[in-house]
Design a protein around this motif. Structure first.
Motif, PDB file in Angstrom:
ATOM      1  N   GLY A  50       0.792  -1.216   0.000  1.00 14.41           N
ATOM      2  CA  GLY A  50       0.000   0.000   0.000  1.00 14.41           C
ATOM      3  C   GLY A  50       0.826   1.268   0.000  1.00 14.41           C
ATOM      4  N   ARG A  51       2.136   1.143  -0.162  1.00 11.84           N
ATOM      5  CA  ARG A  51       3.033   2.307  -0.198  1.00 11.84           C
ATOM      6  C   ARG A  51       4.019   2.149  -1.340  1.00 11.84           C
ATOM      7  NH1 ARG A  51       3.569   5.501   4.784  1.00 11.84           N
ATOM      8  NH2 ARG A  51       1.852   4.849   6.085  1.00 11.84           N
ATOM      9  N   GLU A  52       4.363   3.282  -1.920  1.00  8.47           N
ATOM     10  CA  GLU A  52       5.348   3.304  -2.993  1.00  8.47           C
ATOM     11  C   GLU A  52       6.350   4.389  -2.661  1.00  8.47           C
ATOM     12  OE1 GLU A  52       4.873   5.486  -7.019  1.00  8.47           O
ATOM     13  OE2 GLU A  52       4.073   3.454  -7.296  1.00  8.47           O
ATOM     14  N   VAL A  53       7.613   4.028  -2.512  1.00 13.17           N
ATOM     15  CA  VAL A  53       8.657   4.993  -2.164  1.00 13.17           C
ATOM     16  C   VAL A  53       9.092   5.726  -3.430  1.00 13.17           C
ATOM     17  CG1 VAL A  53      10.963   5.303  -1.199  1.00 13.17           C
ATOM     18  CG2 VAL A  53       9.416   3.588  -0.227  1.00 13.17           C
ATOM     19  N   LEU A  66       9.759   9.944   0.747  1.00  6.77           N
ATOM     20  CA  LEU A  66       8.623  10.515   0.046  1.00  6.77           C
ATOM     21  C   LEU A  66       7.838   9.329  -0.495  1.00  6.77           C
ATOM     22  CD1 LEU A  66       7.276  13.139  -0.904  1.00  6.77           C
ATOM     23  CD2 LEU A  66       8.681  12.993  -2.977  1.00  6.77           C
ATOM     24  N   GLU A  67       6.592   9.180  -0.039  1.00  2.00           N
ATOM     25  CA  GLU A  67       5.821   7.984  -0.351  1.00  2.00           C
ATOM     26  C   GLU A  67       4.442   8.317  -0.894  1.00  2.00           C
ATOM     27  OE1 GLU A  67       5.522   5.707   3.246  1.00  2.00           O
ATOM     28  OE2 GLU A  67       7.681   5.695   3.571  1.00  2.00           O
ATOM     29  N   ARG A  68       3.998   7.485  -1.798  1.00  2.00           N
ATOM     30  CA  ARG A  68       2.594   7.484  -2.226  1.00  2.00           C
ATOM     31  C   ARG A  68       1.942   6.376  -1.416  1.00  2.00           C
ATOM     32  NH1 ARG A  68       2.271  10.718  -6.571  1.00  2.00           N
ATOM     33  NH2 ARG A  68       4.080  10.883  -7.919  1.00  2.00           N
ATOM     34  N   ILE A  69       0.731   6.641  -0.912  1.00  2.00           N
ATOM     35  CA  ILE A  69       0.113   5.689   0.013  1.00  2.00           C
ATOM     36  C   ILE A  69      -1.300   5.294  -0.398  1.00  2.00           C
ATOM     37  CG2 ILE A  69       1.483   6.542   1.957  1.00  2.00           C
ATOM     38  CD1 ILE A  69      -1.221   7.860   2.901  1.00  2.00           C
ATOM     39  N   ARG A  70      -1.723   4.176   0.117  1.00  2.00           N
ATOM     40  CA  ARG A  70      -3.092   3.691  -0.027  1.00  2.00           C
ATOM     41  C   ARG A  70      -3.743   3.858   1.343  1.00  2.00           C
ATOM     42  NH1 ARG A  70      -2.037  -0.600  -2.773  1.00  2.00           N
ATOM     43  NH2 ARG A  70      -2.739   0.323  -4.709  1.00  2.00           N
ATOM     44  N   CYS A  71      -4.881   4.585   1.410  1.00  2.00           N
ATOM     45  CA  CYS A  71      -5.513   4.902   2.694  1.00  2.00           C
ATOM     46  C   CYS A  71      -6.283   3.734   3.300  1.00  2.00           C
ATOM     47  CB  CYS A  71      -6.425   6.123   2.571  1.00  2.00           C
ATOM     48  SG  CYS A  71      -7.940   5.828   1.621  1.00  2.00           S
ATOM     49  N   TRP A  90       5.856  13.061   2.773  1.00  2.00           N
ATOM     50  CA  TRP A  90       7.103  12.720   3.463  1.00  2.00           C
ATOM     51  C   TRP A  90       6.787  12.052   4.798  1.00  2.00           C
ATOM     52  CZ3 TRP A  90      11.796  12.664   1.438  1.00  2.00           C
ATOM     53  CH2 TRP A  90      12.035  13.442   0.304  1.00  2.00           C
ATOM     54  N   TYR A  91       7.551  11.004   5.104  1.00  2.00           N
ATOM     55  CA  TYR A  91       7.484  10.310   6.391  1.00  2.00           C
ATOM     56  C   TYR A  91       8.899  10.189   6.930  1.00  2.00           C
ATOM     57  CZ  TYR A  91       2.709   9.007   5.284  1.00  2.00           C
ATOM     58  OH  TYR A  91       1.372   9.044   4.989  1.00  2.00           O
ATOM     59  N   ALA A  92       9.036  10.319   8.252  1.00  2.00           N
ATOM     60  CA  ALA A  92      10.335  10.148   8.904  1.00  2.00           C
ATOM     61  C   ALA A  92      10.347   8.796   9.605  1.00  2.00           C
ATOM     62  CB  ALA A  92      10.565  11.262   9.923  1.00  2.00           C
ATOM     63  N   TYR A  93      11.490   8.119   9.563  1.00  2.00           N
ATOM     64  CA  TYR A  93      11.664   6.828  10.215  1.00  2.00           C
ATOM     65  C   TYR A  93      12.942   6.852  11.043  1.00  2.00           C
ATOM     66  CZ  TYR A  93       8.192   5.152   6.887  1.00  2.00           C
ATOM     67  OH  TYR A  93       7.045   4.974   6.163  1.00  2.00           O
ATOM     68  N   TRP A  94      12.906   6.232  12.217  1.00  2.00           N
ATOM     69  CA  TRP A  94      14.076   6.109  13.072  1.00  2.00           C
ATOM     70  C   TRP A  94      13.855   4.948  14.026  1.00  2.00           C
ATOM     71  CZ3 TRP A  94      10.143   9.444  13.649  1.00  2.00           C
ATOM     72  CH2 TRP A  94       9.536   9.546  14.894  1.00  2.00           C
TER      73      TRP A  94
END
Length: 113
Positions: A50-53, A66-71, A90-94
């Motif tokens: 459901g996500r495309e980077v 930066l991702e395209r998402i499926r809700c 944009w999403y942040a990951y850590w």
């Protein structure tokens, strides 16, 4: 033998190398490190269903994608395997104590705390 003692043995064996062997190993390790870094950039964390980077950036200790998402809403334009994804956003990951954390950043990239 435990992983730690294997590593200690390897470290001791490295000190037995001559200069040419050490240079060859250095080059090979550089290639291995580059491959592992590339793998971690592409495999973590966004290729989930459901996500495309679209783009990946590292800022500080965070990975920004930066991702395209499926809700997931029934009947939405993004529904189904061929649905039009939302975004990109944009999403942040850590990692925090070994656990992967994420946070929505927005349409514009900005560094978060």
């Amino acid at each position: 033998m435990t992983k730690r003692s294997n590593f200690d043995k390897l470290r001791a064996d490295l000190h037995k190398l001559n200069l040419d062997q050490a240079r060859q190993l250095y080059a090979e390790l550089g290639a291995i490190v580059q491959a592992l870094e590339q793998q971690s950039r592409t495999s973590e964390p966004g290729g989930t269903k459901g996500r495309e980077v679209v783009e990946v950036q590292h800022l500080g200790d965070r990975l920004y994608q930066l991702e395209r998402i499926r809700c997931g809403k029934v009947g939405c334009k993004c529904a189904g395997e061929n649905g039009e994804l939302h975004g990109p956003y944009w999403y942040a990951y850590w990692r925090d104590n070994g656990k992967l954390k994420s946070r929505y950043v927005g349409k514009q990239l900005r560094q978060i705390d």
